[in-house]
Design a protein around this motif. Structure first.
Motif, PDB file in Angstrom:
ATOM      1  N   TYR A 187      52.368  66.333   6.903  1.00 16.35           N
ATOM      2  CA  TYR A 187      51.054  65.810   6.554  1.00 16.35           C
ATOM      3  C   TYR A 187      50.061  66.973   6.495  1.00 16.35           C
ATOM      4  O   TYR A 187      50.256  68.001   7.136  1.00 16.35           O
ATOM      5  N   GLY A 225      52.689  60.297   4.505  1.00 15.53           N
ATOM      6  CA  GLY A 225      51.252  60.398   4.637  1.00 15.53           C
ATOM      7  C   GLY A 225      50.823  60.865   5.955  1.00 15.53           C
ATOM      8  O   GLY A 225      51.424  60.579   6.915  1.00 15.53           O
ATOM      9  N   PHE A 238      50.714  56.206   4.220  1.00 14.89           N
ATOM     10  CA  PHE A 238      49.937  55.598   3.151  1.00 14.89           C
ATOM     11  C   PHE A 238      50.772  55.471   1.894  1.00 14.89           C
ATOM     12  O   PHE A 238      51.489  56.395   1.513  1.00 14.89           O
ATOM     13  N   GLY A 259      41.615  62.927   3.861  1.00 16.96           N
ATOM     14  CA  GLY A 259      43.053  62.709   3.932  1.00 16.96           C
ATOM     15  C   GLY A 259      43.807  63.687   4.812  1.00 16.96           C
ATOM     16  O   GLY A 259      45.024  63.587   4.941  1.00 16.96           O
ATOM     17  N   LEU A 278      40.884  61.513  10.249  1.00 15.78           N
ATOM     18  CA  LEU A 278      41.174  62.239   9.017  1.00 15.78           C
ATOM     19  C   LEU A 278      39.878  62.518   8.263  1.00 15.78           C
ATOM     20  O   LEU A 278      38.953  61.696   8.268  1.00 15.78           O
ATOM     21  N   LYS A 318      42.791  56.448  10.943  1.00 11.18           N
ATOM     22  CA  LYS A 318      44.130  55.986  10.585  1.00 11.18           C
ATOM     23  C   LYS A 318      44.738  55.361  11.837  1.00 11.18           C
ATOM     24  O   LYS A 318      44.774  55.998  12.895  1.00 11.18           O
ATOM     25  N   LEU A 364      40.856  53.652   7.254  1.00 11.99           N
ATOM     26  CA  LEU A 364      41.454  54.113   6.013  1.00 11.99           C
ATOM     27  C   LEU A 364      42.472  53.091   5.511  1.00 11.99           C
ATOM     28  O   LEU A 364      43.248  52.538   6.293  1.00 11.99           O
ATOM     29  N   LYS A 365      42.437  52.843   4.210  1.00 11.68           N
ATOM     30  CA  LYS A 365      43.425  52.003   3.517  1.00 11.68           C
ATOM     31  C   LYS A 365      43.390  50.545   3.931  1.00 11.68           C
ATOM     32  O   LYS A 365      44.379  49.819   3.732  1.00 11.68           O
TER      33      LYS A 365
END
Length: 259
Positions: free
Chosen positions: A157, A259, A253, A120, A117, A111, A206-207
């Motif tokens: 988180y 997030g 996120f 998540g 992570l 991230k 991520l993402k």
């Protein structure tokens, strides 16, 4: 010299040395103090426990025994205009070290800029600090906190640790893997530039291509996470197609700040 201190070379990372303490307020603070006192580059400072551990933006980092708390001191590690690349280089090095320690490739995802992570949940944190020294050199300290045996329960988180994930990895083992990985990635960064680490970072991102929120001091930006630029900055595509380059901020996120 304190009886609770051990020291010596780092066998798996030639040119590096370490000192280990039973307890310290902060490994980053101790490493930076060593730089001010004239210590040479390549010093790792480890603590079994931290009493005043810090995360990014001054946040507290919970530091119980059994986890890894280690900071490496680098003097003039590279051109000053490229120091902003180091947090991402460090994140790749740590992710690769975790892979080695647990024997599972790609366990941790990244991230931006440098949180690891798993599923998540946050496994580790990295804090990089830089300070000009009186002699004109630049001291850079990169601190790593890895949840090996336990993890805190933050309000904002989820978090996790290697033991909870089914991996029994002692802090000493994690350090041996990390010190070798950091030495290798630093050498690669100096010889070949940022691009190899950038590619490796993006492979774990991520993402990427999804909606994220970036919290800045004066505003929240919501957009698509498009890329990491050649300086390690986040490339965010805003509604309407305009792109915004972010050098520092907190990533969440989704379109809400959770997030």
């Amino acid at each position: 010299m304190s009886a609770d201190l051990t020291f010596g070379p780092v066998p798996q990372a030639p040119g590096f040395r370490f000192e280990r303490h039973a307890s310290l307020p902060s490994t980053n603070s101790t490493a930076m103090a060593a730089a001010r006192a004239g210590q040479a580059s390549g010093l790792w400072v480890l603590a079994d426990v931290q009493t005043q551990g810090r995360g990014r933006r001054g946040r507290n980092w919970v530091s119980p025994a059994g986890n890894l708390f280690a900071s490496v001191l680098l003097i003039d590690p590279g051109p000053r205009e490229r120091i902003g690349e180091l947090p991402l280089v460090a994140a790749v090095a740590l992710a690769e070290a975790v892979d080695t320690a647990v024997g599972a490739f790609g366990l941790a995802r990244l991230k931006w800029p440098n949180d690891l992570l798993v599923g998540g949940a946050k496994l580790s944190g990295i804090l990089l600090e830089a300070e000009p020294l009186a002699d004109g050199h630049l001291a850079v300290v990169c601190g790593f906190g890895v949840n090996c045996a336990s993890h805190p329960e933050p309000e904002n988180y989820p978090a996790t640790d290697l033991a909870s994930l089914g991996y029994r990895v002692e802090a000493g083992t994690m350090f041996r893997c990390l010190s070798a990985s950091v030495a290798s990635r630093l050498d690669n960064w100096r010889k070949d530039g940022f691009e190899p680490a950038r590619r490796a970072w993006l492979e774990r991102a991520l993402k990427l291509g999804e909606t994220i929120t970036v919290r800045l001091p004066e505003e929240d930006l919501i957009g698509y996470f498009r890329d990491i630029d050649p300086r390690g900055q986040l490339v965010l595509e805003l509604p309407g197609g305009k792109r915004r380059i972010v050098s520092a901020g907190d990533v969440f996120f989704g379109a809400r700040s959770e997030g």
